[in-house]
Design a protein around this motif. Structure first.
Motif, short mmCIF file in Angstrom:
data_model
loop_
_atom_site.label_atom_id
_atom_site.label_comp_id
_atom_site.label_asym_id
_atom_site.label_seq_id
_atom_site.Cartn_x
_atom_site.Cartn_y
_atom_site.Cartn_z
N CYS A 60 -39.64 3.72 -11.19
CA CYS A 60 -38.62 4.59 -11.79
C CYS A 60 -38.60 4.43 -13.30
O CYS A 60 -38.61 3.33 -13.83
CB CYS A 60 -37.25 4.23 -11.22
SG CYS A 60 -35.92 5.09 -12.04
N CYS A 116 -33.35 12.92 -10.70
CA CYS A 116 -32.69 12.79 -9.40
C CYS A 116 -31.22 13.16 -9.51
O CYS A 116 -30.68 13.86 -8.66
CB CYS A 116 -32.86 11.37 -8.87
SG CYS A 116 -32.56 10.10 -10.10
N CYS A 154 -35.46 8.66 -15.68
CA CYS A 154 -35.43 9.96 -16.34
C CYS A 154 -34.19 10.76 -15.97
O CYS A 154 -33.74 11.61 -16.72
CB CYS A 154 -36.68 10.76 -15.97
SG CYS A 154 -36.70 11.27 -14.25
N THR A 195 -36.36 7.57 -3.49
CA THR A 195 -34.96 7.35 -3.85
C THR A 195 -34.08 7.23 -2.62
O THR A 195 -33.16 6.42 -2.58
CB THR A 195 -34.45 8.54 -4.66
OG1 THR A 195 -34.76 9.72 -3.93
CG2 THR A 195 -35.13 8.62 -6.00
N VAL A 230 -40.73 8.10 -6.57
CA VAL A 230 -39.87 7.01 -6.10
C VAL A 230 -39.19 7.47 -4.81
O VAL A 230 -38.67 8.59 -4.75
CB VAL A 230 -38.79 6.68 -7.16
CG1 VAL A 230 -37.87 5.59 -6.63
CG2 VAL A 230 -39.44 6.25 -8.45
N CYS A 288 -38.35 13.74 -7.85
CA CYS A 288 -38.72 12.60 -8.69
C CYS A 288 -40.16 12.72 -9.18
O CYS A 288 -41.09 12.82 -8.39
CB CYS A 288 -38.55 11.31 -7.92
SG CYS A 288 -39.12 9.89 -8.87
N ARG A 296 -29.16 7.63 -10.60
CA ARG A 296 -29.96 6.89 -11.58
C ARG A 296 -29.18 5.69 -12.09
O ARG A 296 -29.69 4.58 -12.20
CB ARG A 296 -30.33 7.80 -12.75
CG ARG A 296 -31.27 7.16 -13.75
CD ARG A 296 -31.23 7.89 -15.07
NE ARG A 296 -29.89 7.90 -15.65
CZ ARG A 296 -29.39 6.91 -16.38
NH1 ARG A 296 -30.11 5.84 -16.66
NH2 ARG A 296 -28.17 7.00 -16.85
N HIS A 311 -28.90 2.94 -9.47
CA HIS A 311 -30.16 2.21 -9.41
C HIS A 311 -30.24 1.21 -10.57
O HIS A 311 -30.60 0.05 -10.40
CB HIS A 311 -31.31 3.22 -9.44
CG HIS A 311 -32.66 2.60 -9.28
ND1 HIS A 311 -33.81 3.27 -9.53
CD2 HIS A 311 -33.04 1.36 -8.89
CE1 HIS A 311 -34.84 2.48 -9.31
NE2 HIS A 311 -34.40 1.31 -8.91
N CYS A 365 -28.89 16.40 -7.86
CA CYS A 365 -28.14 15.81 -6.74
C CYS A 365 -27.05 16.72 -6.17
O CYS A 365 -26.25 17.30 -6.91
CB CYS A 365 -27.53 14.50 -7.21
SG CYS A 365 -26.47 13.72 -6.01
N ARG A 388 -41.95 10.50 -10.43
CA ARG A 388 -42.70 9.25 -10.27
C ARG A 388 -42.89 8.88 -8.80
O ARG A 388 -43.34 7.78 -8.50
CB ARG A 388 -41.97 8.12 -10.99
CG ARG A 388 -41.74 8.36 -12.46
CD ARG A 388 -42.97 8.07 -13.27
NE ARG A 388 -43.25 6.65 -13.28
CZ ARG A 388 -44.42 6.12 -13.62
NH1 ARG A 388 -45.41 6.92 -13.97
NH2 ARG A 388 -44.61 4.82 -13.61
N CYS A 402 -33.24 14.44 -4.29
CA CYS A 402 -33.66 13.55 -5.38
C CYS A 402 -35.08 13.06 -5.14
O CYS A 402 -35.88 12.96 -6.07
CB CYS A 402 -32.71 12.38 -5.48
SG CYS A 402 -32.33 11.60 -3.91
N LYS A 403 -35.39 12.78 -3.89
CA LYS A 403 -36.73 12.26 -3.58
C LYS A 403 -37.79 13.31 -3.89
O LYS A 403 -38.87 12.99 -4.37
CB LYS A 403 -36.75 11.89 -2.10
CG LYS A 403 -38.05 11.34 -1.63
CD LYS A 403 -37.98 11.04 -0.14
CE LYS A 403 -39.37 10.89 0.41
NZ LYS A 403 -39.37 10.93 1.87
#
Ligand code: SF4
Ligand code: SF4
Ligand code: SF4
Ligand code: SF4
Lengths: 116, 610
Positions: free
Chosen positions: A37, A43, A40, A95, A93, A89, A58, A61, A47, A91, A85-86
């Motif tokens: 993560c 997510c 950024c 989430t 992640v 993302c 974020r 986390h 949401c 990257r 969010c997943k």
């Protein structure tokens, strides 16, 4: 005053004597992608829960990563596990898996499986 | 009296077996939930019981379903189960004839040849001897196949054989030995007394050079002992499926269905699993991603022995492929959801922060796009265009401030949270007074159908578009493109909607088939239900799926789920479109032809289409 959906946080100093950094390592074992993560905030921008309230994944986390668990469990209860969010993302992640695992770890409720 | 001490192990084993089975049956039936008990009471003394008996014969004895999946495997099960069953029935008849009463010693039938030493002195003795030998031969062929299967399961068309527990191993070895030992014991007796048939008699003749007098008793002892071992290990091993499948078939016929909580029926289902391993071959986590310890057979085994870990319970796409494949009809995905269920806090509400709007227009249709559709806005734009073209007055319920449908929560076991979301959404839906609810997301669709208590019917947008076409409100032109359709798990196996999407696509282009479709379709890998695997694993599943779907090189890969679309599109292999998008660009609009041409946001599709 208008509620803009965010607030200015108080300055926070990370106290290494009290912060529980070990928990984060355990999360990484469960969800290895968590460490990718880059905070950024994409997510949070997408949401579903954030449409209605100030819930910020974020930030949750980040708090957990820094070992600051205060109020985190109630905050995470706002998530609907919808998974948007997943998908956004950048990257990769997982989430949703982070939220799932944090819920189980942080909740007062001993989330044991129902007695057989 | 026909007695010898070697019958004792067998008799003891049989008593233990029956005691344990009855104990288990009673405790499961006690644990059935209220609804299940109601149906059992209602249907117990009806025609359904007779139907169930027929099904028991078809499935538990002849194993028709396994036979259909795989003839060799089916024959193996049938020869063992049905052959053994007939051995018992015919053997019992024979021994009753011999004793001249139905109430002879219960063990007589099992050790008949030892006691009936003088040959051919009862009614139809020769015929009985022949039949019994023949049945023994059938069972032995099944045992042989079982041994071969253990060694090379590929031969039976199965890629993976199941790993075993200790009790399984005891029961399995005992099972392998029972019938060869019976053959040897009967043959030695036949060598001494000449009471054998074509099999035991001939083998007896071959053995005449051996010290048969000294071998006879030890062999009968051994036969009785392996029976003891098998009986005692059975209730704790996979072979418990034999008596359990029978009760499962009856309960199912009587109308008992599994609910959202773990119940006696779930117990019965997990005990009815024969660990045949067919579900392993069905699972994409196995053949596309090389994960080999989470499939239904392992999940069920761990649940049964109370050592299920969270990681195993959560590592599943809930795609339902294994449920579809299971010859016993175990509701594998449902039980997995039950096992994920978490404790609840009575009276707690989670989403009071959400201030959801009521509807103040008077629409015909409520449209619920779903969270995932908000990530694929082109589906939403297309649906709007379709509604407008058909002149339908609709209310877009989650346009601005929607909530999740609640199904993702439920799939992770947070039932209370899910109910909270459901009640909020239900209030919104009913506030509209509309006549039908349309959704674009199969996950929401499944939830609306199964978990909501709605006063109005719910349709997936593919079904709704089909209705619009049928009623003449929507006219489509044929684009001439070739299209392959990907069945989303929740829409296909989940809700049994296979035909509507295909009917719509046939209007627009040339619909091609793919190797795995309908009930056998693959998961796109994007399933939210798996909270363990990472993106790399999902990618493997997706790429394998794309490989299969695009084998015929279609112009467009169509799907009917925003989540499927999102995951498949990233494979960059083919143009992926939701059915709504394809429909929206092929609408023939006679009334307002100009407006369509100038509708700006539609141009994007036209472009990305080429
Ligand atoms: S979108 Fe991904 S990378 Fe960005 S903050 Fe959220 S989890 Fe981190
Ligand atoms: S899963 Fe939770 S955090 Fe992620 S988008 Fe949905 S509501 Fe927000
Ligand atoms: S769940 Fe069904 S398919 Fe899988 S091992 Fe058990 S009986 Fe066989
Ligand atoms: S539901 Fe799908 S992913 Fe889960 S075990 Fe069955 S086949 Fe595998």
């Amino acid at each position: 005053m208008k509620n803009w959906g965010f607030k200015i946080s108080k300055p926070r100093v990370l106290d290494f004597d009290t912060a529980n950094l070990d928990a984060y390592n355990r999360l990484i074992e469960k969800v290895p992608s968590a460490h990718r993560c880059l905070m950024c905030g994409a997510c949070t921008a997408t949401c579903t829960a954030n449409l209605h309230t100030t819930f910020n994944f974020r930030n949750c986390h980040l708090m957990f990563r820094r070992g600051q668990f205060e109020g985190l469990a109630e905050e995470l209860d706002k998530c609907m596990l919808c998974g948007k969010c997943k998908l956004v993302c950048p990257r990769g992640v997982n989430t949703r898996a982070i939220i799932y695992n944090l819920r189980i770890v942080l909740s007062d409720l001993n989330y044991k499986k129902i007695e057989l | 009296m026909n007695f010898h001490p070697f019958i004792l192990p067998f008799s003891l084993g049989a008593i233990v077996l029956f005691a344990i089975i009855i104990y288990k049956y009673v405790s499961w039936i006690k644990k059935l939930d209220r609804k299940q008990k109601y149906f059992v009471n209602k249907n117990m003394f009806t025609f359904k019981t007779i139907q169930a008996t027929g099904e028991v014969i078809r499935e538990a004895l002849i194993h028709r379903n396994i036979y259909k999946k795989n003839p060799v495997l089916g024959y193996m099960h049938m020869s063992l189960a049905f052959g053994w069953f007939l051995l018992i029935v015919v053997g019992k008849t024979e021994s009753s004839f011999y004793a001249g009463t139905f109430f002879e010693e219960p063990w007589l039938a099992i050790f008949f040849r030892y006691f009936a030493r003088e040959p051919h002195e009862y009614f139809m003795a020769t015929q009985f001897t022949f039949i019994m030998d023949f049945l023994l031969l059938v069972v032995l062929s099944g045992v042989l196949l079982a041994i071969i299967k253990r060694m090379r399961s590929k031969f039976m068309g199965m890629k993976k054989a199941t790993k075993h527990s200790t009790f399984d191993r005891i029961a399995l070895s005992a099972l392998w030995w029972i019938f060869p030992l019976r053959l040897l014991a009967e043959s030695t007796t036949a060598a001494i007394t000449g009471n054998g048939g074509f099999l035991t008699g001939s083998l007896g003749n071959l053995m005449s050079g051996l010290p048969v007098q000294a071998l006879e008793l030890p062999l009968w002892w051994a036969y009785s002992t392996v029976l003891f071992a098998f009986f005692v290990a059975l209730p704790f091993s996979r072979y418990m499926h034999i008596p359990t499948e029978v009760i499962l078939i009856f309960l199912r016929k009587w109308g008992a269905t599994a609910g959202e909580q773990y119940s006696g029926l779930s117990d019965i289902q997990i005990n009815a699993c024969s660990r045949c391993g067919i579900c392993i071959d069905a699972c994409q986590l196995n053949f596309a991603a090389d994960i080999n310890n989470v499939q239904s057979v392992y999940f069920i085994r761990d649940t049964r022995y109370h050592n299920l870990t969270d990681d195993i319970a959560n590592n599943c796409l809930l795609c339902g492929r294994c449920t579809e494949a299971c010859p016993v009809g175990i509701e594998t995905t449902l039980i997995r959801q039950q096992m994920r269920n978490k404790a609840e806090i009575p009276g707690k509400h989670y989403y009071d922060y959400a201030d959801v709007p009521d509807c103040n227009s008077k629409p015909e249709v409520v449209y619920f796009a779903g969270c995932m559709s908000h990530l694929t806005p082109s589906i939403i734009i297309s649906m709007k265009k379709i509604f407008d073209a058909a002149g339908v007055k609709y209310w877009f319920m989650d346009e601005e401030k929607g909530l999740c449908c609640g199904r993702p929560m439920r799939q992770q076991g947070f039932v209370q949270q899910s109910k909270d979301l459901i009640s909020k959404n239900m209030r919104m839906i009913h506030s509209s007074g509309a006549k039908v609810l349309v959704t674009s997301c199969p996950i929401c669709y499944k939830s609306f159908r199964d978990e909501y208590v709605l006063e109005i019917p719910v349709l997936h947008h593919t079904e709704y578009i089909e209705k619009l076409i049928d009623s003449g409100k929507l006219e489509l032109k044929n684009s001439g493109k070739s299209i392959v359709y990907h069945d989303p798990c929740e829409l296909g196996r989940g809700c049994n909607v296979y035909d509507a999407p295909r009917a719509v696509l046939k209007e627009i282009g040339e619909l091609r088939t793919s190797e795995l479709e309908k009930e056998n379709s693959l998961c796109c890998g994007g399933s939210l239900s798996n909270s363990v695997i990472d993106l790399a694993t999902q990618t493997k599943i997706r790429d394998h799926g794309l490989e299969v779907l695009t084998a015929s090189k279609p112009d467009i890969l169509a799907t009917a789920c925003p989540l499927c679309k999102k995951s498949l599109v990233h494979g960059n292999k083919v143009i992926v479109k939701d059915i709504a998008e394809i429909v929206a660009v092929n609408i023939v609009n006679k009334k307002q032809p100009k407006k369509v041409q100038t509708a700006k946001n539609m141009n994007e599709f036209e472009v990305s289409y080429k």
